[in-house]
Design a protein around this motif. Structure first.
Motif, PDB file in Angstrom:
ATOM      1  N   PHE A  64       8.359   5.619  -1.024  1.00 32.90           N
ATOM      2  CA  PHE A  64       7.451   4.735  -0.277  1.00 32.90           C
ATOM      3  C   PHE A  64       6.200   4.474  -1.116  1.00 32.90           C
ATOM      4  CE2 PHE A  64      10.125   6.234   3.091  1.00 32.90           C
ATOM      5  CZ  PHE A  64      10.129   5.241   4.052  1.00 32.90           C
ATOM      6  N   SER A  65       6.411   4.344  -2.434  1.00 31.43           N
ATOM      7  CA  SER A  65       5.243   4.164  -3.296  1.00 31.43           C
ATOM      8  C   SER A  65       5.492   2.992  -4.246  1.00 31.43           C
ATOM      9  CB  SER A  65       4.958   5.483  -4.011  1.00 31.43           C
ATOM     10  OG  SER A  65       3.752   5.409  -4.725  1.00 31.43           O
ATOM     11  N   VAL A  66       5.090   3.127  -5.503  1.00 29.89           N
ATOM     12  CA  VAL A  66       5.097   1.980  -6.426  1.00 29.89           C
ATOM     13  C   VAL A  66       6.463   1.298  -6.487  1.00 29.89           C
ATOM     14  CG1 VAL A  66       4.745   1.272  -8.823  1.00 29.89           C
ATOM     15  CG2 VAL A  66       3.253   2.998  -7.781  1.00 29.89           C
ATOM     16  N   ALA A  67       7.528   2.089  -6.552  1.00 30.23           N
ATOM     17  CA  ALA A  67       8.876   1.513  -6.621  1.00 30.23           C
ATOM     18  C   ALA A  67       9.629   1.776  -5.325  1.00 30.23           C
ATOM     19  CB  ALA A  67       9.643   2.111  -7.802  1.00 30.23           C
ATOM     20  N   GLY A  68       8.888   1.835  -4.230  1.00 31.44           N
ATOM     21  CA  GLY A  68       9.499   2.192  -2.950  1.00 31.44           C
ATOM     22  C   GLY A  68      10.218   1.034  -2.282  1.00 31.44           C
ATOM     23  N   LEU A  95       5.542  -6.820 -11.284  1.00 30.22           N
ATOM     24  CA  LEU A  95       4.989  -5.644 -10.610  1.00 30.22           C
ATOM     25  C   LEU A  95       3.621  -5.336 -11.188  1.00 30.22           C
ATOM     26  CD1 LEU A  95       5.417  -3.345  -8.538  1.00 30.22           C
ATOM     27  CD2 LEU A  95       6.087  -1.924 -10.477  1.00 30.22           C
ATOM     28  N   GLY A  96       2.601  -5.422 -10.363  1.00 35.53           N
ATOM     29  CA  GLY A  96       1.254  -5.045 -10.767  1.00 35.53           C
ATOM     30  C   GLY A  96       0.829  -3.787 -10.022  1.00 35.53           C
ATOM     31  N   LEU A  97      -0.142  -3.076 -10.577  1.00 37.38           N
ATOM     32  CA  LEU A  97      -0.626  -1.847  -9.943  1.00 37.38           C
ATOM     33  C   LEU A  97      -2.145  -1.849  -9.974  1.00 37.38           C
ATOM     34  CD1 LEU A  97       0.258   0.953  -8.792  1.00 37.38           C
ATOM     35  CD2 LEU A  97      -0.073   1.859 -11.092  1.00 37.38           C
ATOM     36  N   VAL A  98      -2.763  -1.552  -8.822  1.00 35.98           N
ATOM     37  CA  VAL A  98      -4.214  -1.407  -8.799  1.00 35.98           C
ATOM     38  C   VAL A  98      -4.560  -0.034  -8.233  1.00 35.98           C
ATOM     39  CG1 VAL A  98      -4.586  -3.902  -8.542  1.00 35.98           C
ATOM     40  CG2 VAL A  98      -4.504  -2.461  -6.500  1.00 35.98           C
ATOM     41  N   GLN A  99      -5.718   0.480  -8.659  1.00 34.91           N
ATOM     42  CA  GLN A  99      -6.154   1.810  -8.244  1.00 34.91           C
ATOM     43  C   GLN A  99      -7.509   1.707  -7.558  1.00 34.91           C
ATOM     44  OE1 GLN A  99      -4.599   4.902  -8.922  1.00 34.91           O
ATOM     45  NE2 GLN A  99      -3.276   4.596 -10.711  1.00 34.91           N
ATOM     46  N   GLY A 100      -7.692   2.446  -6.479  1.00 33.40           N
ATOM     47  CA  GLY A 100      -9.005   2.514  -5.834  1.00 33.40           C
ATOM     48  C   GLY A 100      -9.041   1.798  -4.496  1.00 33.40           C
ATOM     49  N   MET A 101      -9.864   2.320  -3.596  1.00 28.68           N
ATOM     50  CA  MET A 101      -9.976   1.810  -2.229  1.00 28.68           C
ATOM     51  C   MET A 101     -10.435   0.349  -2.218  1.00 28.68           C
ATOM     52  SD  MET A 101     -10.449   3.383   1.100  1.00 28.68           S
ATOM     53  CE  MET A 101     -11.822   4.463   1.514  1.00 28.68           C
ATOM     54  N   GLN A 102     -11.490   0.036  -2.989  1.00 26.96           N
ATOM     55  CA  GLN A 102     -12.018  -1.338  -2.994  1.00 26.96           C
ATOM     56  C   GLN A 102     -10.975  -2.302  -3.554  1.00 26.96           C
ATOM     57  OE1 GLN A 102     -14.762  -2.597  -1.600  1.00 26.96           O
ATOM     58  NE2 GLN A 102     -13.935  -4.595  -2.200  1.00 26.96           N
ATOM     59  N   ALA A 103     -10.192  -1.822  -4.518  1.00 24.99           N
ATOM     60  CA  ALA A 103      -9.139  -2.673  -5.096  1.00 24.99           C
ATOM     61  C   ALA A 103      -8.117  -3.036  -4.015  1.00 24.99           C
ATOM     62  CB  ALA A 103      -8.464  -1.965  -6.261  1.00 24.99           C
ATOM     63  N   GLY A 104      -7.847  -2.088  -3.118  1.00 27.57           N
ATOM     64  CA  GLY A 104      -6.928  -2.374  -2.016  1.00 27.57           C
ATOM     65  C   GLY A 104      -7.470  -3.459  -1.111  1.00 27.57           C
ATOM     66  N   ALA A 105      -8.766  -3.402  -0.831  1.00 31.23           N
ATOM     67  CA  ALA A 105      -9.406  -4.425   0.008  1.00 31.23           C
ATOM     68  C   ALA A 105      -9.379  -5.775  -0.689  1.00 31.23           C
ATOM     69  CB  ALA A 105     -10.844  -4.011   0.329  1.00 31.23           C
ATOM     70  N   GLY A 145      12.610 -12.140  -3.861  1.00 30.12           N
ATOM     71  CA  GLY A 145      12.171 -13.134  -4.826  1.00 30.12           C
ATOM     72  C   GLY A 145      10.656 -13.183  -4.973  1.00 30.12           C
ATOM     73  N   CYS A 146       9.977 -12.188  -4.405  1.00 28.05           N
ATOM     74  CA  CYS A 146       8.512 -12.159  -4.448  1.00 28.05           C
ATOM     75  C   CYS A 146       8.004 -11.196  -5.520  1.00 28.05           C
ATOM     76  CB  CYS A 146       7.937 -11.674  -3.110  1.00 28.05           C
ATOM     77  SG  CYS A 146       8.225 -12.791  -1.749  1.00 28.05           S
ATOM     78  N   PRO A 147       6.929 -11.553  -6.236  1.00 34.42           N
ATOM     79  CA  PRO A 147       6.233 -10.576  -7.059  1.00 34.42           C
ATOM     80  C   PRO A 147       5.439  -9.630  -6.172  1.00 34.42           C
ATOM     81  CG  PRO A 147       5.039 -12.654  -7.064  1.00 34.42           C
ATOM     82  CD  PRO A 147       6.292 -12.878  -6.248  1.00 34.42           C
ATOM     83  N   VAL A 148       5.133  -8.446  -6.717  1.00 32.52           N
ATOM     84  CA  VAL A 148       4.500  -7.390  -5.918  1.00 32.52           C
ATOM     85  C   VAL A 148       3.299  -6.820  -6.666  1.00 32.52           C
ATOM     86  CG1 VAL A 148       4.847  -5.070  -4.944  1.00 32.52           C
ATOM     87  CG2 VAL A 148       6.706  -6.755  -4.847  1.00 32.52           C
ATOM     88  N   VAL A 149       2.211  -6.596  -5.957  1.00 36.19           N
ATOM     89  CA  VAL A 149       1.123  -5.791  -6.514  1.00 36.19           C
ATOM     90  C   VAL A 149       0.909  -4.608  -5.577  1.00 36.19           C
ATOM     91  CG1 VAL A 149      -1.316  -5.679  -7.156  1.00 36.19           C
ATOM     92  CG2 VAL A 149       0.032  -7.717  -7.702  1.00 36.19           C
ATOM     93  N   VAL A 150       1.000  -3.393  -6.158  1.00 33.69           N
ATOM     94  CA  VAL A 150       0.891  -2.169  -5.373  1.00 33.69           C
ATOM     95  C   VAL A 150      -0.497  -1.577  -5.518  1.00 33.69           C
ATOM     96  CG1 VAL A 150       1.801   0.159  -5.018  1.00 33.69           C
ATOM     97  CG2 VAL A 150       3.334  -1.674  -5.769  1.00 33.69           C
ATOM     98  N   LYS A 151      -1.048  -1.141  -4.382  1.00 37.36           N
ATOM     99  CA  LYS A 151      -2.259  -0.322  -4.422  1.00 37.36           C
ATOM    100  C   LYS A 151      -1.779   1.132  -4.429  1.00 37.36           C
ATOM    101  CE  LYS A 151      -5.781   2.056  -2.548  1.00 37.36           C
ATOM    102  NZ  LYS A 151      -5.628   3.408  -1.953  1.00 37.36           N
ATOM    103  N   ALA A 152      -2.039   1.831  -5.541  1.00 33.12           N
ATOM    104  CA  ALA A 152      -1.559   3.215  -5.692  1.00 33.12           C
ATOM    105  C   ALA A 152      -2.206   4.123  -4.657  1.00 33.12           C
ATOM    106  CB  ALA A 152      -1.881   3.723  -7.088  1.00 33.12           C
ATOM    107  N   PHE A 182       0.859  -1.183   0.000  1.00 30.77           N
ATOM    108  CA  PHE A 182       0.000   0.000   0.000  1.00 30.77           C
ATOM    109  C   PHE A 182       0.894   1.230   0.000  1.00 30.77           C
ATOM    110  CE2 PHE A 182      -4.261  -1.677   0.614  1.00 30.77           C
ATOM    111  CZ  PHE A 182      -3.959  -3.003   0.871  1.00 30.77           C
ATOM    112  N   ALA A 183       0.832   2.002  -1.086  1.00 34.26           N
ATOM    113  CA  ALA A 183       1.727   3.143  -1.245  1.00 34.26           C
ATOM    114  C   ALA A 183       1.343   4.282  -0.304  1.00 34.26           C
ATOM    115  CB  ALA A 183       1.694   3.625  -2.692  1.00 34.26           C
TER     116      ALA A 183
END
Lengths: 489, 489
Positions: A145-149, A191-201, A159-166, A136-137
């Motif tokens: 401390f964000s997408v590439a933080g 690296l994946g990116l999702v946008q929006g509060m519900q996407a974070g949940a 060694g882990c893949p990451v999905v960031v909530k912008a 969570f950025a």
């Protein structure tokens, strides 16, 4: 749709971005998990090269990136260029960390048939967690401390893949950074990116997600913990939530330097740092008081990152308003601008209003608490919430004994004659502390942050040909190993 | 009042013990916290001597202790004498660990003014958590996972005081062990003991408690987590909850050794081990089937530790009864006696009944699942819950490739041609695994278990005279330090 906003004008900037829906989150997490299987199997030396390629790509795009981020955050060129450099530097540090290999904590205990019962051959090392890391950025660091933080860099290094909530404070910057990083990685879906509060949940409840990193408020952290508690299989939650960062000025400290240093640290980046000095204990006396008033009156405010953050600051200042106003800076310019404000109270008054008065007010506000004698501080310092940092100013370390001991219990980093803003990215850094500074004993900055995304495996009498290279007697990767109880660097 | 019970007769044994009430818990925790301040300040070399004194005291009382525990657990002389030795051995291992000092992860980064921004001097090490560790004792190890068990030894080694909630299965043994340990410690209140379910709840919610260790069932672990979630300040919960410990027998494995080894491991201690082999995949074929039937029929049951545990076993066996009974051992003797039972199914039938059929049945029961081809196993193994261990039997490691990879994701310890019961206490041991085997990535056995009771502190530009010895450039304690990025052992 999600829009970026210019804190100087309040106007929307950049492209309208769709919120990621449930199917979208699932697709992005699944793609990350698939890419993660190959990444996990990639030797550390190659992962290190890929991390350096990400660092290079970020540095190569700094001209474009700072301008994009400045439109959405108003943090300015110098700060944002510096932050891109720091962000690239984090990837470079983690390349060093995984080349070194010490983070794997490789241990070899050879069989000992002379013991009762006989001991088998047991070897142990850490591996990347088996799944996707959710990040969570943060609002206040659009790069570091964000997408590439640091969370992303350390998880990829592990060694882990990451999905960031912008963070909604800089959605376009987030998209651009994600694109740059994805293009630099051997498997873009790492690296994946999702946008929006519900996407974070949806993200933190996805079955393929195995850990979550977060930098933000206590309320935000509690909300994510609650979502995690609803999961069938619980996952670790590494949150950095809130910190007042107490400073104790000893009688021996130089008045002028303390006053100017404090005012500068307090108002840096419109006070939007988790390490902002929100509370300072000073000896009674007119000289320091006058110097503080002068220094604070010499500062200027500025626009905060978002309306919600500005409103939070105004609410916090109202709460601090039950104390006496010591000084304020010049009002800042821009639609989200705020004014630095410093309040004051004597030790007894401050203590009588704990714990509420001791809560963080995010932004350029602080409380200066006056004390009569250093020995009066202990009971009050003991009541403070956990912080990321605690600072002592003075020229006589002997004067600090009791204060240093108490502060050591309440903070993760102790600073002498410095200011807490500015967190060096190095092997020894610890950016964490007792609740609510952090939800665990891990750091989110520095080399040891990689430990959050690892878990050990032990191998008992395991055949040589199936053992990982890191656990072979010949030590082909030349990593630190503890062999039969002795650490060999 | 709490009574011990003899599992052989069902009769009460020993003294009636009062449940610890709320005021009692508070008094005991507060006394532990007070003793903890002095203990924490005691140099590691002296703490190591104290840990060895505890080990000596336990060994010196073995004749008395095994008899007392046998009355309450019916585990027998050989096992209980061995367990006391192991328990003493755990204290000795942790004495070595803290003398070595590597567990502190001392890191020194000297200042580098050439960097932008200039880097201050930053040093970091781990310290004991600031408060009391709560330990919930296990039913099945009256010594090694109880009052003086691995959680207690590792927490005392770290520098934390401990309060144990005794297991109702062996209350008198618990009291006696506590007395012996308290008398051996320099500050007796470093170890407190409480009795009763409500006392456990009060303990884990006490504000001075900073972490909890637990060995028990999934239901018990969830109940404690719920109590922790109600706390104002959350604390880490290190639980070891449940494990089926899958075993895969490859076609190359020797039939006879597998059958006898399995039957012995399954019925050891009436199957009351968290590492009991509750699930075994074997190649189709009459020879191994016959050998297994013969071996299991040669075993005998015995009395379980407590009525609740016996009832749990009977319920589990009823659930497994939806599969075919392969073989059973001779019934045990005593009022709480049970019979070893092994059920069987082919891979398809077993898979169709997941996840329920894959849950742990605590006691001497197991499922033998037959497969046609090793390559059929992967999708089924992937569906298993997390386990403490996973085992492969075979003579050709090349045959194991895919199975080894999948099992590596589902268990914390991988064993080749051995049996999971028996957990070596050494530097490399990992006794943990994916949920529900453990609630975190930490181990509860072996040297690295000490990490659960530590948290790091960073010191920035901290005066030499205030630095801990472990972080001084001269390294007066000769511990491993990482200096400017290089580990120095």
């Amino acid at each position: 749709m999600i829009y970026g906003h210019d804190p100087r004008t309040g106007e929307t900037v950049g492209t309208a971005l769709p919120e990621t829906d449930g199917a979208g989150v699932d697709m992005i997490v699944s793609a990350a998990a698939a890419a993660g299987a190959a990444w996990r199997a990639t030797p550390a030396a190659e992962r290190a090269v890929a991390l350096e390629a990400v660092a290079d790509a970020l540095s190569a795009h700094v001209d474009e990136l700072w301008q994009l981020a400045d439109q959405e955050t108003a943090l300015g060129e110098v700060r944002l260029r510096g932050e891109v450099a720091r962000t690239a530097g984090q990837f470079r540090l983690f390349a060093q960390v995984i080349r070194d290999g010490g983070y794997l904590e490789a241990i070899i205990d050879h069989a000992d048939p002379s013991l009762t019962p006989p001991r088998p051959d047991v070897r142990r090392m850490k591996h990347a967690l088996q799944g996707v890391v959710a990040v969570f950025a943060a609002s206040n660091f659009p790069f570091a401390f964000s997408v590439a933080g640091g969370d992303t860099a350390s998880a990829l290094a592990a060694g882990c893949p990451v999905v960031v909530k912008a963070h909604p404070g800089h959605p376009n910057t987030s998209e651009r950074v994600a694109k740059i990083v994805r293009e630099a990685l051997p498997y873009p879906d790492l690296l994946g990116l999702v946008q929006g509060m519900q996407a974070g949940a949806d993200l933190v409840q996805h079955p393929s997600v195995v850990a979550a990193g977060f930098t933000g408020s206590v309320a935000g952290g509690k909300a994510i913990q609650k979502l995690i508690d609803e999961r069938e299989v619980p996952i670790p939650f590494y949150g950095e939530l809130g910190s007042v960062n107490p400073v104790v000025v000893l009688p021996s400290a130089p008045v002028k330097e303390v006053a100017t240093g404090f005012a500068a640290s307090l108002t840096l980046g419109v006070g939007q740092f988790c390490t902002n000095p929100g509370l300072m204990f000073v000896p009674e006396g007119d000289e320091l008081r006058k110097a503080l008033v002068e220094a604070v009156e010499g500062t200027a405010g500025g626009p905060m990152l978002a309306e919600r953050i500005r409103d939070g600051y105004l609410g916090g200042v109202e709460r601090l308003g039950q104390l006496q106003l010591l000084a304020e800076g010049k009002p800042g310019q821009g639609s989200l601008a705020v004014t630095p404000k410093v309040f004051t109270a004597d030790l007894e008054t401050f203590a009588s209003k704990l714990p509420e008065i001791g809560e963080e007010c995010f932004g350029p506000a602080s409380i200066v608490v006056t004390y009569r004698d250093v020995s009066d501080l202990r009971p009050v310092l003991e009541q403070l919430d956990g912080s990321l940092t605690a600072t002592i100013h003075g020229t006589e370390p002997g004067e600090a004994g009791e204060v240093a001991e108490v502060l050591g219990k309440r903070a993760g980093r102790l600073i002498w004659n410095g200011w807490p803003t500015g967190v060096a990215v190095c092997w020894a850094m610890h950016h964490g502390g007792p609740w609510p500074a952090a939800t665990t004993s891990y750091t989110s900055v520095g080399a040891t942050a990689i430990g959050r995304w690892l878990a050990p495996t032990a191998y008992q009498d395991w055949p040589e040909e199936l053992l990982p290279e890191e656990l072979k007697d010949a030590n082909p990767l030349s990593i630190p190993q503890r062999v039969d109880g002795r650490l060999q660097a």
